[in-house]
Enzyme design. Structure first.
Site, PDB file in Angstrom:
ATOM      1  N   ASP A   1      -3.736   6.224   6.169  1.00  0.00           N
ATOM      2  CA  ASP A   1      -3.768   7.461   6.744  1.00  0.00           C
ATOM      3  C   ASP A   1      -4.104   7.111   8.026  1.00  0.00           C
ATOM      4  O   ASP A   1      -4.466   6.227   9.567  1.00  0.00           O
ATOM      5  CB  ASP A   1      -4.807   8.017   5.889  1.00  0.00           C
TER       6      ASP A   1
ATOM      7  N   PHE B   1      -0.805  16.279   3.820  1.00  0.00           N
ATOM      8  CA  PHE B   1      -1.472  15.542   2.697  1.00  0.00           C
ATOM      9  C   PHE B   1       0.066  15.791   1.868  1.00  0.00           C
ATOM     10  O   PHE B   1       0.506  16.602   1.526  1.00  0.00           O
ATOM     11  CB  PHE B   1      -2.246  17.151   2.047  1.00  0.00           C
TER      12      PHE B   1
ATOM     13  N   ARG C   1       1.270  12.212  -9.865  1.00  0.00           N
ATOM     14  CA  ARG C   1       1.967  11.043  -9.453  1.00  0.00           C
ATOM     15  C   ARG C   1       3.305  10.289  -9.862  1.00  0.00           C
ATOM     16  O   ARG C   1       3.992   9.224  -9.284  1.00  0.00           O
ATOM     17  CB  ARG C   1       1.197   9.419  -9.667  1.00  0.00           C
TER      18      ARG C   1
ATOM     19  N   GLU D   1       0.865  -1.315  -0.311  1.00  0.00           N
ATOM     20  CA  GLU D   1       0.467   0.412  -0.104  1.00  0.00           C
ATOM     21  C   GLU D   1       0.672   0.844  -0.001  1.00  0.00           C
ATOM     22  O   GLU D   1       2.292   1.263   0.331  1.00  0.00           O
ATOM     23  CB  GLU D   1      -1.112  -0.276   1.237  1.00  0.00           C
ATOM     24  N   ASP D   2       0.499   2.315  -0.864  1.00  0.00           N
ATOM     25  CA  ASP D   2       1.464   3.389  -0.812  1.00  0.00           C
ATOM     26  C   ASP D   2       1.201   3.965   0.681  1.00  0.00           C
ATOM     27  O   ASP D   2       2.742   4.431   1.480  1.00  0.00           O
ATOM     28  CB  ASP D   2       1.084   4.127  -1.909  1.00  0.00           C
TER      29      ASP D   2
HETATM   30  P1  5GP Z   1      -7.487   5.226   4.815  1.00  0.00           P
HETATM   31  O1  5GP Z   1      -8.811   4.272   4.621  1.00  0.00           O
HETATM   32  O2  5GP Z   1      -6.286   4.443   5.586  1.00  0.00           O
HETATM   33  O3  5GP Z   1      -8.017   6.876   5.718  1.00  0.00           O
HETATM   34  O4  5GP Z   1      -6.675   5.818   3.595  1.00  0.00           O
HETATM   35  C1  5GP Z   1      -5.795   5.984   2.747  1.00  0.00           C
HETATM   36  C2  5GP Z   1      -6.397   6.572   1.490  1.00  0.00           C
HETATM   37  O5  5GP Z   1      -6.571   8.069   1.409  1.00  0.00           O
HETATM   38  C3  5GP Z   1      -4.057   6.036   1.158  1.00  0.00           C
HETATM   39  O6  5GP Z   1      -4.533   4.763   0.001  1.00  0.00           O
HETATM   40  C4  5GP Z   1      -4.893   7.014  -0.151  1.00  0.00           C
HETATM   41  O7  5GP Z   1      -5.454   6.827  -1.528  1.00  0.00           O
HETATM   42  C5  5GP Z   1      -5.642   8.461   0.518  1.00  0.00           C
HETATM   43  N1  5GP Z   1      -4.860   9.051   1.346  1.00  0.00           N
HETATM   44  C6  5GP Z   1      -4.548   9.490   3.063  1.00  0.00           C
HETATM   45  N2  5GP Z   1      -3.805  10.655   2.748  1.00  0.00           N
HETATM   46  C7  5GP Z   1      -3.068  10.738   1.795  1.00  0.00           C
HETATM   47  C8  5GP Z   1      -1.592  12.101   1.093  1.00  0.00           C
HETATM   48  O8  5GP Z   1      -1.150  12.603   2.212  1.00  0.00           O
HETATM   49  N3  5GP Z   1      -2.135  12.093   0.075  1.00  0.00           N
HETATM   50  C9  5GP Z   1      -2.634  10.890  -1.059  1.00  0.00           C
HETATM   51  N4  5GP Z   1      -2.217  11.064  -2.205  1.00  0.00           N
HETATM   52  N5  5GP Z   1      -3.912  10.337  -0.695  1.00  0.00           N
HETATM   53  C10 5GP Z   1      -3.197  10.031   0.778  1.00  0.00           C
END
Ligand code: 5GP
Length: 193
Positions: A117, A165, A178, A113-114
């Site tokens: 959050d 972010f 990207r 996973e990238d």
């Molecule tokens: P979670 O379900 O953990 O809140 O969200 C994860 C997803 O939110 C990540 O896979 C990504 O798509 C998006 N996301 C959360 N924080 C960031 C950020 O700082 N930058 C970007 N580009 N995407 C984020």
């Protein structure tokens, strides 16, 4: 006339340098850490086969680099998840819009996973996979640990980062940025527009 920008930003980001506040992780820092992660994963799996399951789309750059540091028998597959919410904040409702194509029964799966959050997306995916695979581990490049709302076990983490972010190295805002070779903080005015 263009604003003066720190060198790291101006390298490879001429078209969008006005949108970036700072470089959080340079290409060199990322490359060194990804190589370390690859060595650690290789050691831990000890030659056992693994299905490397990337979460599209943000993972593509990280996954391409990580794979080349895995000295293991690997199969590679992808999932796409949709979560409803604004473009910078994910919310409750999660669905799998692309399921893995490979059979997962009896396999060891390494989710890649990238960024994590709140943890909602990953927790949902790990639960879904646990009902299908023999073992599920998680590797993420970036961990915004201070934002966690749902506990989720991360077996391999590239970097813990502050609550900002970020874009680049696969991560987007509205499908842009990207292709940046580093991870940068996006100026809030860009996503608050
Ligand atoms: P979670 O379900 O953990 O809140 O969200 C994860 C997803 O939110 C990540 O896979 C990504 O798509 C998006 N996301 C959360 N924080 C960031 C950020 O700082 N930058 C970007 N580009 N995407 C984020």
């Amino acid at each position: 006339m263009m604003d003066e920008q720190p060198t790291e930003i101006s390298q490879g980001a001429v078209y969008c340098q006005r949108d970036l506040a700072s470089v959080l992780l340079t290409a060199e820092q990322i490359a060194a850490r990804v190589a370390e992660l690859g060595r650690q994963i290789t050691r831990d799996y000890g030659g056992q086969p693994v299905v490397v399951l990337g979460v599209l789309n943000g993972v593509v750059v990280f996954l391409a680099d990580l794979l080349r540091h895995l000295d293991l028998p690997c199969e590679v597959d992808f999932v796409t998840l949709a979560s409803y919410g604004s473009s910078t904040v994910s919310s409750g409702e999660i669905t799998l819009v692309r399921e893995p194509r490979l059979p997962l029964e009896g396999k060891r799966v390494l989710v890649v996973e990238d960024i994590v959050d709140t943890g909602r997306t990953l927790a949902w995916l790990v639960n879904w996979l646990r009902e299908r695979a023999a073992e599920v581990r998680v590797c993420c490049l970036l961990d915004k640990a201070s934002r966690r709302e749902v506990p989720v076990r991360l077996d391999y983490v590239g970097f813990e980062i502050p609550d900002a972010f970020v874009v680049g190295y696969g991560l987007d805002f509205a499908q842009a940025y990207r292709n940046l070779p580093y991870v940068a903080v996006l100026k809030p005015e860009v996503y608050q527009r």
